[in-house]
Design a protein around this motif. Structure first.
Motif, mmCIF file in Angstrom:
data_model
loop_
_atom_site.group_PDB
_atom_site.id
_atom_site.type_symbol
_atom_site.label_atom_id
_atom_site.label_comp_id
_atom_site.label_asym_id
_atom_site.label_seq_id
_atom_site.Cartn_x
_atom_site.Cartn_y
_atom_site.Cartn_z
ATOM 1 N N GLU A 139 0.825 -1.211 0.000
ATOM 2 C CA GLU A 139 0.000 0.000 0.000
ATOM 3 C C GLU A 139 0.859 1.261 0.000
ATOM 4 O O GLU A 139 0.543 2.243 -0.683
ATOM 5 N N LYS A 142 2.184 1.636 -3.550
ATOM 6 C CA LYS A 142 1.129 2.015 -4.489
ATOM 7 C C LYS A 142 0.689 3.461 -4.289
ATOM 8 O O LYS A 142 0.375 4.162 -5.257
ATOM 9 N N SER A 143 0.663 3.909 -3.030
ATOM 10 C CA SER A 143 0.218 5.280 -2.757
ATOM 11 C C SER A 143 1.166 6.308 -3.367
ATOM 12 O O SER A 143 0.781 7.452 -3.612
ATOM 13 N N ARG A 145 2.704 5.603 -6.248
ATOM 14 C CA ARG A 145 2.732 5.217 -7.664
ATOM 15 C C ARG A 145 4.056 4.589 -8.056
ATOM 16 O O ARG A 145 4.590 4.839 -9.153
ATOM 17 N N SER A 169 -3.709 -7.960 -2.621
ATOM 18 C CA SER A 169 -2.936 -6.810 -3.118
ATOM 19 C C SER A 169 -2.985 -6.655 -4.629
ATOM 20 O O SER A 169 -2.751 -5.563 -5.159
#
Length: 202
Positions: A139, A142-143, A145, A169
């Motif tokens: 996470e 991904k946050s 990018r 995920s």
């Protein structure tokens, strides 16, 4: 071209051994941007011993064994993020500890990964707690990018964890590197060939 960043869900989980296995299997150079702690075998020395690949010298070699931000402060060194730009070409880059380890007081490794935009491989131990640690790591990436290539599990088999983490995920499972005793260049190379597809890293 093999060009990946290796990060982990924690420190001391075996991502240097995985880095050595990947670098060796793909005949790729290895780079540890910041090495903190010089009394024992460094990560670059470990990879050189286990994989016999070319080693790109560290941008910073810090004496104190601690998080890079603290080790630099104790050693009286100012880390310049501009010196932490990966060289061009095929490369296996290894971070320190987990994705949210501070490089400086205002810069985390995950921030560097976002700047680099090189696909990241998340190394996750298979022992208790790995689901939470793995999902939090993913996470965080991904946050920002950060492109995630996949997740590599390290340790004894744990089928449920190895299934549910990719399922939740959306990050693919690349394989699992088992504990090796003895750990030698030969046993590491054989274990990687048996548990991963080299084609997934080219």
């Amino acid at each position: 071209m093999t060009r990946f960043v290796i990060t982990g869900t924690d420190t001391g989980i075996g991502k240097t051994v995985f880095s050595a296995a990947l670098a060796g299997a793909t005949s790729t150079r290895y780079w540890k941007p910041v090495q903190a702690g010089l009394e024992e075998e460094t990560d670059s020395e470990t990879v050189a011993r286990l994989a016999h690949v070319a080693i790109v010298p560290e941008a910073y070699r810090l004496v104190t064994p601690a998080s890079p931000h603290l080790a630099a402060e104790i050693d009286g060194v100012a880390i310049d993020p501009d010196r932490l730009t990966p060289p061009e070409g095929a490369l296996v880059v290894e971070g320190a500890g987990g994705a949210l380890v501070p490089v400086t007081r205002s810069l985390l490794y995950a921030d560097l990964f976002a700047r680099w935009q090189i696909p990241v491989i998340v190394c996750a131990r298979t022992s208790l707690g790995t689901i939470n640690h793995s999902l939090l790591t993913i996470e965080a990436l991904k946050s920002r990018r950060v492109p995630i290539h996949g997740i590599a599990f390290l340790g004894d088999t744990m089928p449920d964890s190895e299934t549910i983490i990719p399922q939740i995920s959306g990050v693919r499972r690349l394989g699992r590197l088992p504990r090796l005793d003895p750990l030698t260049p030969e046993s590491l190379a054989a274990a990687f060939r048996s548990n991963f597809s080299v084609a997934d890293f080219r």
